[in-house]
Enzyme design. Structure first.
Site, PDB file in Angstrom:
ATOM      1  N   LYS A 117      -7.554   4.086  -0.458  1.00  0.00           N
ATOM      2  CA  LYS A 117      -7.452   2.274  -0.278  1.00  0.00           C
ATOM      3  C   LYS A 117      -8.865   1.911  -0.610  1.00  0.00           C
ATOM      4  O   LYS A 117      -9.863   2.272  -0.344  1.00  0.00           O
ATOM      5  CB  LYS A 117      -7.332   2.416   1.116  1.00  0.00           C
ATOM      6  CG  LYS A 117      -6.223   1.561   1.871  1.00  0.00           C
ATOM      7  CD  LYS A 117      -6.134   1.703   3.273  1.00  0.00           C
ATOM      8  CE  LYS A 117      -5.637   0.573   3.829  1.00  0.00           C
ATOM      9  NZ  LYS A 117      -5.366   0.684   5.230  1.00  0.00           N
TER      10      LYS A 117
HETATM   11  O1  G3P Z   1      -3.107  -1.904   8.102  1.00  0.00           O
HETATM   12  C1  G3P Z   1      -3.912  -2.795   8.581  1.00  0.00           C
HETATM   13  C2  G3P Z   1      -3.922  -2.850   9.940  1.00  0.00           C
HETATM   14  O2  G3P Z   1      -4.716  -1.706  10.628  1.00  0.00           O
HETATM   15  C3  G3P Z   1      -4.719  -4.044  10.353  1.00  0.00           C
HETATM   16  O3  G3P Z   1      -4.016  -4.410  11.682  1.00  0.00           O
HETATM   17  O4  G3P Z   1      -3.714  -5.382  13.516  1.00  0.00           O
HETATM   18  O5  G3P Z   1      -5.957  -5.006  12.711  1.00  0.00           O
HETATM   19  O6  G3P Z   1      -4.787  -6.741  11.873  1.00  0.00           O
HETATM   20  P1  G3P Z   1      -4.871  -5.508  12.449  1.00  0.00           P
END
Ligand code: G3P
Length: 218
Positions: free
Chosen positions: A83
Site C-alpha cells: 500500500k
Molecule cells: O481502509 C482505510 C480505513 O482504515 C480508514 O478508515 O474509518 O479511519 O476513515 P477510517
C-alpha cells in the site's frame, strides 16, 4: 463483490475467515498501532490465515524509500499488496513495484483525478476513503460512481476498493455502483447479516418447533 476486512486484529480475522466471506485484509499504520503488535509478525499471521490479498502499507514518503519498504513487505508472502499513499512519490513507487509484478494498493484517494493517476500507474487497487469524505460534507459514494465510470471508459483493470467504510449502507451503495471490493471493519461485516425480522422469524420457528416435541438429530 469482494469483501476485505479492515483490521489488524488476528482474532477477528480468524473468526470471520471461517465464514468463507473474507476475500482479503487491509491494514494501515493506524490499525497496526491500535493492535499494539509488531507489524511484520502480524502480517505473517494474517497471511497464514487469508490467501487473498493482504494490504501492508509503507511508511517512507519518498519513492525510493517506498520501493525498498515495498520490496521488503512483498517478500513476506505472495499475497501481499503493497500500500502506497496517493502522492507523486507514491505513484512512482507504484509503477516500479507493479512493473516488478507486485500488487499495489494506492491509498488515501479522495478524488477522481487521483484515481485516474493510480490506474495509469498500474495499481492493482485504488482505495477511495468514502467515510472521510462524508465526514467533511462531501459525497463519498459520488466519488465511487465517478471512478467506476472513468475506469469503465478506458477498461482499466485497477480494482475499486472502497475504504473508510463506516456502516452497512456504505457496502450496499458501493455494491449497487459496481465497486469491485469493499473493505470494512469486522463489525460492519457482522452487521450485514443482521435483520430484526430474521431474529423474530427464527424465534417464532423455534417456538413452534418445540411444541412438536421432535428433534432432527437424536
Ligand atoms: O481502509 C482505510 C480505513 O482504515 C480508514 O478508515 O474509518 O479511519 O476513515 P477510517
Amino acid at each position: 463483490m469482494k469483501f476485505f476486512i479492515d483490521t489488524a486484529e488476528i482474532d477477528d480475522i480468524r473468526d470471520l475467515s471461517k465464514t468463507g466471506l473474507v476475500d482479503g485484509v487491509t491494514t494501515n499504520p493506524s490499525l497496526i498501532a491500535k493492535s499494539g503488535r509488531d507489524f511484520i509478525e502480524v502480517l505473517d499471521e494474517i497471511c497464514a490465515i487469508v490467501s487473498g490479498p493482504v494490504s501492508a502499507e509503507v511508511t517512507a514518503t519518498d519513492a525510493d524509500g517506498m520501493i525498498s519498504e515495498g520490496l521488503k513487505l512483498a517478500a513476506r508472502a505472495k499475497n501481499i499488496a503493497v500500500k502506497v499513499p496517493l502522492t507523486m512519490d507514491g505513484l512512482r513507487a507504484c509503477r516500479t513495484l507493479a512493473d516488478d509484478g507486485i500488487m499495489v494498493n494506492v491509498t488515501l484517494c479522495f478524488s477522481t483525478a487521483q484515481a485516474l493517476l493510480a490506474a495509469k500507474a498500474g495499481a492493482a487497487f485504488i482505495s477511495p476513503f468514502v467515510g472521510r469524505l462524508d465526514d467533511i460534507g462531501q459525497s463519498g459514494m459520488q466519488l465511487i460512481e465517478e471512478i467506476r465510470e472513468v475506469y469503465d471508459n478506458y477498461d482499466f483493470s485497477t480494482e475499486i476498493l472502497v475504504a473508510s467504510i463506516r456502516h452497512t449502507m456504505h457496502v450496499v451503495e458501493a455494491a449497487l455502483i459496481g465497486a469491485d471490493v469493499a473493505t470494512m471493519p469486522p463489525d460492519v461485516l457482522r452487521k450485514l447479516a443482521q435483520h430484526p425480522l430474521t431474529d423474530k422469524g427464527l424465534a417464532a420457528f423455534l417456538q413452534d418447533w418445540e411444541k412438536t416435541g421432535q428433534v432432527i438429530l437424536s
